[in-house]
Design a protein around this motif. Structure first.
Motif, PDB file in Angstrom:
ATOM      1  N   CYS A 460     100.902  87.724  54.944  1.00 27.23           N
ATOM      2  CA  CYS A 460     100.285  87.961  53.636  1.00 27.23           C
ATOM      3  C   CYS A 460     100.500  89.387  53.126  1.00 27.23           C
ATOM      4  O   CYS A 460     100.643  90.333  53.908  1.00 27.23           O
ATOM      5  CB  CYS A 460      98.779  87.664  53.706  1.00 27.23           C
ATOM      6  N   ASP A 461     100.469  89.521  51.801  1.00 22.37           N
ATOM      7  CA  ASP A 461     100.522  90.832  51.160  1.00 22.37           C
ATOM      8  C   ASP A 461      99.130  91.454  51.094  1.00 22.37           C
ATOM      9  O   ASP A 461      98.982  92.668  51.196  1.00 22.37           O
ATOM     10  CB  ASP A 461     101.081  90.691  49.746  1.00 22.37           C
ATOM     11  N   ARG A 462      98.143  90.609  50.886  1.00 20.78           N
ATOM     12  CA  ARG A 462      96.744  91.053  50.902  1.00 20.78           C
ATOM     13  C   ARG A 462      95.897  90.001  51.591  1.00 20.78           C
ATOM     14  O   ARG A 462      96.244  88.811  51.570  1.00 20.78           O
ATOM     15  CB  ARG A 462      96.209  91.254  49.475  1.00 20.78           C
ATOM     16  N   VAL A 463      94.797  90.429  52.190  1.00 20.44           N
ATOM     17  CA  VAL A 463      93.872  89.502  52.848  1.00 20.44           C
ATOM     18  C   VAL A 463      92.447  89.846  52.429  1.00 20.44           C
ATOM     19  O   VAL A 463      92.035  91.001  52.501  1.00 20.44           O
ATOM     20  CB  VAL A 463      93.991  89.563  54.386  1.00 20.44           C
ATOM     21  N   LEU A 464      91.694  88.830  51.987  1.00 18.07           N
ATOM     22  CA  LEU A 464      90.280  88.983  51.665  1.00 18.07           C
ATOM     23  C   LEU A 464      89.471  88.425  52.826  1.00 18.07           C
ATOM     24  O   LEU A 464      89.625  87.245  53.181  1.00 18.07           O
ATOM     25  CB  LEU A 464      89.928  88.240  50.375  1.00 18.07           C
ATOM     26  N   VAL A 465      88.642  89.262  53.418  1.00 19.46           N
ATOM     27  CA  VAL A 465      87.829  88.860  54.562  1.00 19.46           C
ATOM     28  C   VAL A 465      86.436  88.490  54.058  1.00 19.46           C
ATOM     29  O   VAL A 465      85.773  89.304  53.397  1.00 19.46           O
ATOM     30  CB  VAL A 465      87.734  89.988  55.608  1.00 19.46           C
ATOM     31  N   PHE A 466      85.973  87.279  54.389  1.00 16.34           N
ATOM     32  CA  PHE A 466      84.694  86.783  53.902  1.00 16.34           C
ATOM     33  C   PHE A 466      83.614  86.931  54.980  1.00 16.34           C
ATOM     34  O   PHE A 466      83.877  86.796  56.181  1.00 16.34           O
ATOM     35  CB  PHE A 466      84.800  85.307  53.527  1.00 16.34           C
ATOM     36  N   SER A 467      82.402  87.190  54.503  1.00 15.23           N
ATOM     37  CA  SER A 467      81.223  87.204  55.369  1.00 15.23           C
ATOM     38  C   SER A 467      80.030  86.704  54.571  1.00 15.23           C
ATOM     39  O   SER A 467      79.746  87.232  53.485  1.00 15.23           O
ATOM     40  CB  SER A 467      80.957  88.622  55.899  1.00 15.23           C
ATOM     41  N   ARG A 468      79.386  85.667  55.066  1.00 17.20           N
ATOM     42  CA  ARG A 468      78.204  85.095  54.424  1.00 17.20           C
ATOM     43  C   ARG A 468      78.410  84.802  52.948  1.00 17.20           C
ATOM     44  O   ARG A 468      77.585  85.092  52.107  1.00 17.20           O
ATOM     45  CB  ARG A 468      76.994  85.998  54.625  1.00 17.20           C
ATOM     46  N   GLY A 469      79.552  84.228  52.660  1.00 18.41           N
ATOM     47  CA  GLY A 469      79.807  83.748  51.320  1.00 18.41           C
ATOM     48  C   GLY A 469      80.334  84.773  50.338  1.00 18.41           C
ATOM     49  O   GLY A 469      80.553  84.451  49.164  1.00 18.41           O
ATOM     50  N   ARG A 470      80.545  86.001  50.772  1.00 20.34           N
ATOM     51  CA  ARG A 470      81.039  87.049  49.878  1.00 20.34           C
ATOM     52  C   ARG A 470      82.277  87.703  50.474  1.00 20.34           C
ATOM     53  O   ARG A 470      82.508  87.632  51.690  1.00 20.34           O
ATOM     54  CB  ARG A 470      79.961  88.100  49.642  1.00 20.34           C
ATOM     55  N   VAL A 471      83.051  88.367  49.630  1.00 20.36           N
ATOM     56  CA  VAL A 471      84.205  89.119  50.107  1.00 20.36           C
ATOM     57  C   VAL A 471      83.688  90.426  50.697  1.00 20.36           C
ATOM     58  O   VAL A 471      83.154  91.278  49.993  1.00 20.36           O
ATOM     59  CB  VAL A 471      85.197  89.405  48.969  1.00 20.36           C
ATOM     60  N   ALA A 472      83.836  90.564  52.023  1.00 22.33           N
ATOM     61  CA  ALA A 472      83.347  91.757  52.702  1.00 22.33           C
ATOM     62  C   ALA A 472      84.335  92.910  52.601  1.00 22.33           C
ATOM     63  O   ALA A 472      83.946  94.086  52.543  1.00 22.33           O
ATOM     64  CB  ALA A 472      83.060  91.446  54.169  1.00 22.33           C
ATOM     65  N   ARG A 473      85.650  92.566  52.572  1.00 27.69           N
ATOM     66  CA  ARG A 473      86.644  93.627  52.534  1.00 27.69           C
ATOM     67  C   ARG A 473      87.980  93.044  52.096  1.00 27.69           C
ATOM     68  O   ARG A 473      88.308  91.898  52.416  1.00 27.69           O
ATOM     69  CB  ARG A 473      86.777  94.278  53.908  1.00 27.69           C
ATOM     70  N   GLU A 474      88.746  93.861  51.361  1.00 35.18           N
ATOM     71  CA  GLU A 474      90.104  93.494  50.995  1.00 35.18           C
ATOM     72  C   GLU A 474      91.066  94.426  51.717  1.00 35.18           C
ATOM     73  O   GLU A 474      90.918  95.638  51.665  1.00 35.18           O
ATOM     74  CB  GLU A 474      90.315  93.590  49.485  1.00 35.18           C
ATOM     75  N   LEU A 475      92.047  93.827  52.418  1.00 37.88           N
ATOM     76  CA  LEU A 475      92.989  94.595  53.223  1.00 37.88           C
ATOM     77  C   LEU A 475      94.391  94.459  52.646  1.00 37.88           C
ATOM     78  O   LEU A 475      94.816  93.365  52.256  1.00 37.88           O
ATOM     79  CB  LEU A 475      92.975  94.095  54.670  1.00 37.88           C
ATOM     80  N   ALA A 476      95.126  95.567  52.615  1.00 37.87           N
ATOM     81  CA  ALA A 476      96.513  95.561  52.133  1.00 37.87           C
ATOM     82  C   ALA A 476      97.257  96.725  52.746  1.00 37.87           C
ATOM     83  O   ALA A 476      96.662  97.661  53.297  1.00 37.87           O
ATOM     84  CB  ALA A 476      96.545  95.646  50.605  1.00 37.87           C
ATOM     85  N   SER A 477      98.576  96.634  52.681  1.00 39.82           N
ATOM     86  CA  SER A 477      99.459  97.726  53.140  1.00 39.82           C
ATOM     87  C   SER A 477      99.155  98.108  54.587  1.00 39.82           C
ATOM     88  O   SER A 477      99.084  97.255  55.457  1.00 39.82           O
ATOM     89  CB  SER A 477      99.329  98.931  52.195  1.00 39.82           C
ATOM     90  N   ALA A 478      98.942  99.412  54.827  1.00 40.64           N
ATOM     91  CA  ALA A 478      98.761  99.899  56.192  1.00 40.64           C
ATOM     92  C   ALA A 478      97.479  99.385  56.830  1.00 40.64           C
ATOM     93  O   ALA A 478      97.354  99.336  58.061  1.00 40.64           O
ATOM     94  CB  ALA A 478      98.769 101.423  56.193  1.00 40.64           C
TER      95      ALA A 478
END
Length: 830
Positions: A460-478
């Motif tokens: 993936c180019d970006r990953v959205l990590v979910f926790s308890r129904g919400r986006v906890a963090r968005e990860l990209a690049s390094a």
């Protein structure tokens, strides 16, 4: 050297057009983990099916614990000490979690009834889950069902444990708990066969590795003596570039193709997401934190609120068809439930989303269909004898490839891929990764949901990590790495919003909607309400005479409804019960005649029951041996029984002895004896279905015959027994009816075929098998008889005797089905 606990010697197995196994020999030692690896269709699952007794080899022998498996059957293999965790969970959806865990456990190792709940919780704790023992397995997520499957196998404490892709649906933490249990079993001397496409797992726990390719054993090695590249070369027969395709050097720019703004539903809230052309976006998180529901909401499969735009236009996704019209296609994660049409061919499965492209004027262009399917077979390396082979005949991984080809054939603007490589071998994974990247680079967008953090980080180019129904963090690049994805998921401090919890049900409401007893509760209210209404209109309705007569007739319907439920429980149906009731009346007219006394009554009942046994066996054999659909098989018997009754009694004749009719109509106060006995029969059958092995087996066979057979259920015996029980109860109902009419007359009882089905459907039984309540059948029969009686007291036309039960069935069946389907859609909520 430890002794062998499993020995497979020179196993060969062929199917039409395919040699699944060719002269394969394999041994597993006590206290070792023996990894079995190979591509999809290499023969791994078939070989373990032979070991488990569910596949009969053409040649070769099987020994478990030093003893031969003389007659292949799942029960025999289990008795010798072999347990299997199948790649596709054999959890029986219509049984509870506790019943699933106990189903295969030998009687001498089962806990006492009062200790069952704590025993089940302890077994589930071994695999790191806290499910309600009374929860219905069909309401669990894929991962939860897999954990139940693993817990059941561990509870057997087998000498040989086969784990077939056990971590495909599990999180990293759940997989670690499984590996801890594997280490414990290894130290205890259990031999473990571990089938996996994930080489890091194999490297982590295996002592020896055996490689299968094209149905042949390519070698067995000490795990410490071979590298991943060595094994991959043996698996695919060539060197494999096992890396993810390169990502674009620059992030995708421009206006978003797909945008979500404040998207909320029963398992998620406030989700914002932008996906641009040329981009692959991943959804991650511990299973059950809303990411799967978000993907399904985009696909039109999950209710939601908020704003969704496609190329700047507001769109509404209320169904998968609506999503498809907007250019969004969903690749389902559970191919058996939502993806594959198993009876159809590969050709038909590939083309089902593009029928307009391979047809003209409503007529399919077979050549175009075949070309499309053949291209998919070539591009994805689908192992199949041909495009006309059925999906059911393919391995799980090859079925997944067909679904992937189907999704790409639709050329969607946005591809939603739910676990796109689940069950796919290492060689095909790299190809799927390449296809996903190529598809995105061609100007489309891809959203991937996966429980594999390595896969998400590499693809993936970006990953959205979910926790308890919400986006906890968005990860990209390094920041995008396996470590960061896993860390973000387990350290998130999100709290569930009010929107996410407001739609959740109370425990009582959830129980009521999923319980087999909800219909009984509703029926009880309807019975009381109708009685009160009719009594208010005519106080003679509750007179002793009317109540006694109605209960006498009710007992007939109760008996035949209980019998009908027996066959519905195993996924069958019996249309012959009506004529069988009439035949029993005719039989009684030959035995319980004038001055025959109790001897004639006993002979008549015995002859009627004997006829019931014969009819039940004929019905069952027609379905099981001849392969006739239950409707056809029992309809043939229906016609035969009607003709036989007319041959025996062309005209009404053979009056029953007065002592017989008096006995059959005797009462305790205002209560007919036969009515009391019918109620007792229903209550006893209810207890048997819930508290005995035979009852659980009855529901297990109806839930899924193939899964039940793999777990050691006596499918054939149970099926025949259900039909015999149905026919015997119908024959006894005919005996009761003979006491009412008092003369042998062909043609009686025909109406009970439909009214018996009506009673069990009103009682909440599933016509697909596995679910139902004898108490519900009892109450359904009471309501139908009450309706028949009430119409005359209310001054209604006789036609209402037919209309009212029909309306009740439509309303009741619709209500119960709707409640269960909605409850099932909510079970994935965390």
């Amino acid at each position: 050297m430890n002794p062998d606990v499993l020995r497979l010697d020179r196993i060969t197995k062929t199917y039409p057009g395919v040699v699944a196994l060719r002269d394969v020999s394999l041994t597993v030692r006590s206290g070792e983990v023996h990894a079995l690896v190979g591509e999809n269709g290499a023969g791994k699952s078939t070989l373990m099916g032979v070991a488990a007794g569910v596949v009969s080899p053409d040649t070769g022998s099987v020994e478990i614990g030093g003893r031969p498996l003389e007659r292949p059957s799942a029960g025999a293999a289990q008795a010798l000490g072999l347990a299997v965790v199948y790649q596709h969970a054999t959890v029986l959806d219509d049984l509870s979690v506790a019943e699933n865990l106990l189903f295969s456990v030998p009687r001498d190792r089962r806990p006492a009834a009062r200790q069952t709940a704590s025993w089940v919780r302890d077994r589930l704790a071994d695999v790191g889950t806290e499910l309600n023992p009374r929860a219905r397995a069909g309401d669990l997520s894929i991962a939860q069902r897999q954990l139940v499957e693993i817990a059941r196998a561990l509870a057997l404490e087998a000498r040989v444990l086969v784990l077939d892709e056990p971590t495909e649906s599990l999180t990293a933490n759940e997989s670690d708990l499984l590996f801890e249990q594997v280490d414990r079993l290894r130290e205890a001397g259990t031999g473990i066969v571990y089938i996996s496409h994930r080489f890091p797992e194999v490297r982590r726990i295996a002592d020896r590795i055996s490689v299968l390719r094209d149905g042949e054993l390519r070698g067995t090695f000490e795990a410490s003596d071979v590298t991943e590249d060595d094994v991959l070369t043996l698996i695919v027969g060539r060197r494999v570039d096992h890396v993810f395709p390169p990502k674009p050097e620059a992030a995708a720019t421009g206006e978003p193709l797909l945008s979500l703004a404040d998207l909320s539903g029963s398992a998620f809230a406030g989700v914002d997401l932008d996906v641009r052309r040329g981009e692959i976006v991943g959804l991650a998180g511990v299973e059950g934190n809303g990411q799967r529901e978000v993907l399904r909401a985009i696909a039109g499969l999950h209710p939601h609120q908020g704003t969704m735009t496609l190329e700047g236009r507001d769109v509404t996704m209320r169904s998968p068809a609506a999503a498809a019209r907007h250019g969004i296609v969903h690749l389902p994660g559970d191919r058996h439930v939502e993806g594959a049409f198993l009876p159809l061919s590969v050709r038909e499965n590939v083309s089902v989303l593009v029928l307009d492209k391979v047809s003209g004027a409503g007529v399919m262009r077979r050549r175009d269909e075949e070309a499309l399917a053949q291209q998919a077979v070539t591009d994805l390396g689908i192992r199949t004898p041909g495009v006309e082979s059925t999906m059911a005949g393919l391995s799980g991984g090859n079925q997944q490839k067909v679904l992937f080809a189907r999704s790409l054939a639709a050329e969607p603007e946005v591809l939603l891929a739910d676990e796109p490589t689940r069950g796919v071998d290492v060689g095909a994974r790299a190809e799927i990764y390449r296809l996903l990247r190529s598809y995105a680079e061609a100007g489309h967008a891809v959203v991937v949901l996966s429980t594999d953090a390595v896969e998400l980080a590499g693809l993936c180019d970006r990953v959205l990590v979910f926790s308890r129904g919400r986006v906890a963090r968005e990860l990209a690049s390094a920041d995008l790495s396996e470590r960061e994805i896993t860390g973000a998921a387990i350290t998130a401090k999100e709290t569930r919003s009010e929107e996410g919890t407001a739609q959740r049900r109370t425990p009582w409401a959830a129980w009521a909607r999923r319980s087999d007893y909800l219909p009984s509760m509703v029926l009880t209210l309807l019975i009381v309400a109708l009685a009160a209404w009719t009594w208010h209109s005519n106080d003679l309705f509750l007179s002793a005479r009317n109540l006694s007569g109605s209960m006498q007739l009710m007992s007939i319907l109760v008996l035949v409804a209980c019998g009908q439920l027996c066959v519905l429980m195993v996924g069958s149906i019996d249309l012959s019960v009506g004529p069988l009731i009439g035949l029993s009346v005719v039989i009684m007219s030959f035995y319980a005649t004038f001055d025959s006394g109790t001897t004639g009554l006993a002979l008549g009942v015995g002859a009627a029951v004997g006829a019931g046994v014969a009819v039940g066996v004929v019905n069952a054999l027609g379905i099981r041996l001849l392969g006739l659909p239950p409707v056809i098989a029992t309809l043939v018997v229906f016609i035969f029984l009607q003709g036989l009754a007319l041959v025996l009694r062309p005209t009404p004749d053979g009056f029953l002895d007065r002592s017989t009719t008096d006995l059959l109509q005797s009462t305790w106060g205002i209560y007919p004896v036969v009515a009391v006995l019918a109620v007792v029969v229903a209550l006893v059958l209810e207890w048997v279905s819930r508290r005995t092995r035979a009852g659980v087996e009855l529901r297990a066979v109806g839930s899924d015959q193939t899964r039940a057979a793999r777990l050691g259920a006596r499918v054939g015996v149970t099926f025949v027994a259900a039909h015999v029980a149905c026919s015997v109860l119908a024959a006894l109902a005919g005996v009761v009816l003979s006491g009412v009419v008092g003369v042998g007359q062909a043609g009686l009882g025909g109406e009970y075929t439909l009214t018996s089905i009506a009673a069990v459907v009103l009682g909440g039984a599933s016509i697909f098998g596995g679910r139902g309540s004898f108490v519900g059948a009892l109450l359904g029969a009471v309501l139908i008889q009450e309706v028949v009686s009430a119409t005359s007291f209310l001054g209604l036309d006789e036609s209402w005797q037919e209309w009212l039960p029909g309306l009740l069935i439509i309303a009741g069946a619709g209500l119960f089905s709707r409640a269960r389907s909605r409850s099932g859609s909510e079970t994935a909520s965390p």
